[in-house]
Design an enzyme around this catalytic site. Structure first.
Site, short mmCIF file in Angstrom:
data_model
loop_
_atom_site.label_atom_id
_atom_site.label_comp_id
_atom_site.label_asym_id
_atom_site.label_seq_id
_atom_site.Cartn_x
_atom_site.Cartn_y
_atom_site.Cartn_z
N ARG A 36 -3.26 9.70 5.25
CA ARG A 36 -2.69 8.39 5.72
C ARG A 36 -2.68 8.50 7.15
O ARG A 36 -2.54 9.50 7.55
CB ARG A 36 -1.37 8.15 5.21
CG ARG A 36 -1.31 8.32 3.29
CD ARG A 36 -2.07 6.99 2.90
NE ARG A 36 -1.56 5.98 3.11
CZ ARG A 36 -0.52 5.32 2.59
NH1 ARG A 36 0.19 5.99 1.74
NH2 ARG A 36 -0.08 4.05 3.06
N ARG B 201 -5.78 -6.24 -6.41
CA ARG B 201 -6.70 -5.15 -6.61
C ARG B 201 -6.05 -4.22 -7.79
O ARG B 201 -6.88 -3.24 -7.96
CB ARG B 201 -6.00 -4.08 -5.29
CG ARG B 201 -6.50 -4.63 -4.09
CD ARG B 201 -6.23 -4.21 -2.80
NE ARG B 201 -6.75 -2.73 -2.63
CZ ARG B 201 -6.47 -1.78 -1.82
NH1 ARG B 201 -5.84 -1.97 -0.94
NH2 ARG B 201 -7.21 -0.58 -1.77
N PRO C 124 3.84 -2.70 -0.60
CA PRO C 124 5.00 -2.41 -0.83
C PRO C 124 5.92 -1.12 -1.03
O PRO C 124 5.48 -0.15 -1.51
CB PRO C 124 5.31 -3.13 -2.53
CG PRO C 124 4.14 -3.13 -3.04
CD PRO C 124 3.15 -2.99 -1.86
N GLU C 125 7.01 -0.88 -0.32
CA GLU C 125 7.75 0.34 -0.15
C GLU C 125 9.11 -0.12 -0.75
O GLU C 125 9.50 -1.29 -1.25
CB GLU C 125 7.76 0.75 1.08
CG GLU C 125 6.49 1.41 1.70
CD GLU C 125 6.45 1.88 3.03
OE1 GLU C 125 7.36 2.39 3.39
OE2 GLU C 125 5.39 1.98 3.44
N LYS D 161 9.85 3.07 -6.14
CA LYS D 161 9.18 1.83 -6.09
C LYS D 161 8.79 1.31 -7.38
O LYS D 161 8.01 0.22 -7.54
CB LYS D 161 7.77 2.06 -5.45
CG LYS D 161 7.85 2.71 -3.96
CD LYS D 161 6.54 3.07 -3.53
CE LYS D 161 6.66 3.86 -2.15
NZ LYS D 161 5.26 4.39 -1.89
#
Ligand SMILES: [Zn+2]
Length: 286
Positions: free
Chosen positions: A257, A109, A2-3, A57
């Site tokens: 990343r 997670r 999610p962003e 976020k």
């Protein structure tokens, strides 16, 4: 994962689900999503939702009687609405509504995060204080973007993902914004021309709008890593032809990343003005 767009859509769903409803009971399991905050305090949340704000976020829930909750979806967290007898895999915390529906926070997670606090104190929490401007909530213009990012000594994409500069951009939408702007992800922010800042501001805006449109029809947000359709222009497309020019999309590691970019559409130096105009025209057509 999610962003900003996914979290914004989650916010809109929650507002819709809680509209006119009361939370009659809240309960949570003792998991690491509470990160040292007292998980038992989750049970104190009840009543009507007065406001639900998103900063970057993060979601900031304000319930009646100054009861507040800070939530972050992490990598895999999501809110889902179910009938009372439904089993929800990885459910970590639950709002039970007077309609008998249950809103679960499910997180396989457990990299999501929750913390209860007085609603009036949500904005003073350290993670919120540390955020930069929010392109949707605060508005995005060229000057604001340049002020936030222009003095960074990091590579452009890493600077865009720095939550202390721009809140809400992550790996996907930073890559998409740079592709739409025709800017190489490794450019030093200080090297951007006026025209390039304009293209970048537009690229961020269009990338976020696209993300919001992609997700809004769904009852529940589905993340790309879980088999959702890849509707992005460059993210996740390394080794395949660029959707614009056919050059093979490349990947590079930045700040730990993976960044995907087109070496032809996103040249490594400031583009000559003629090329800048051409790229801007291409960007406008999409
Ligand atoms: Zn290309």
């Amino acid at each position: 994962m999610p962003e900003l767009p996914e979290v914004e859509i989650a916010r809109r769903h929650l507002v819709h689900w809680l509209d006119g409803r009361r939370v009659v009971k809240a309960d949570a399991d003792d998991t690491r999503i509470f990160r040292g905050a007292r998980w038992k305090d989750f049970a104190s949340l009840r009543g009507r939702l007065l406001s639900l704000e998103r900063r970057g976020k993060y979601l900031l829930f304000s319930f009646e009687e100054d009861r507040g909750l800070l939530a972050h979806l992490g990598m895999s967290g999501r809110f889902v609405r179910r009938s009372p007898d439904a089993t929800v895999p990885y459910s970590r915390a639950r709002f039970h509504l007077d309609s008998e529906e249950v809103i679960h926070f499910a997180d396989a997670r457990m990299l999501g995060r929750m913390e209860t606090c007085p609603a009036s104190g949500l904005h003073a929490l350290a993670p919120i204080q540390a955020l930069g401007f929010d392109p949707l909530a605060d508005g995005l213009d060229v000057a604001r973007l340049r002020d936030a990012v222009g003095d960074s000594k990091q590579e452009l994409k890493v600077a865009l993902m720095d939550q202390g500069r721009v809140a809400g951009l992550g790996n996907i939408h930073a890559a998409e914004a740079l592709f739409r702007a025709g800017l190489h992800p490794s450019r030093p922010p200080g090297s951007l021309t006026d025209a390039e800042w304009k293209r970048l501001a537009r690229g961020v805006r269009v990338a976020l709008d696209f993300g919001l449109r992609e997700q809004q029809a769904e009852e529940e947000v589905r993340y790309l890593k879980e088999g959702g359709r890849n509707g992005f222009l460059v993210y996740g497309r390394a080794g395949t032809p660029c959707v614009r020019c056919g050059t093979t999309v490349e990947s590079v590691t930045q700040g730990g990343r993976t960044t995907h970019f087109c070496p032809s559409c996103q040249p490594s130096g400031p583009a000559p003005e003629s090329r800048g105009r051409r790229d801007a025209r291409i960007a406008r057509r999409r």
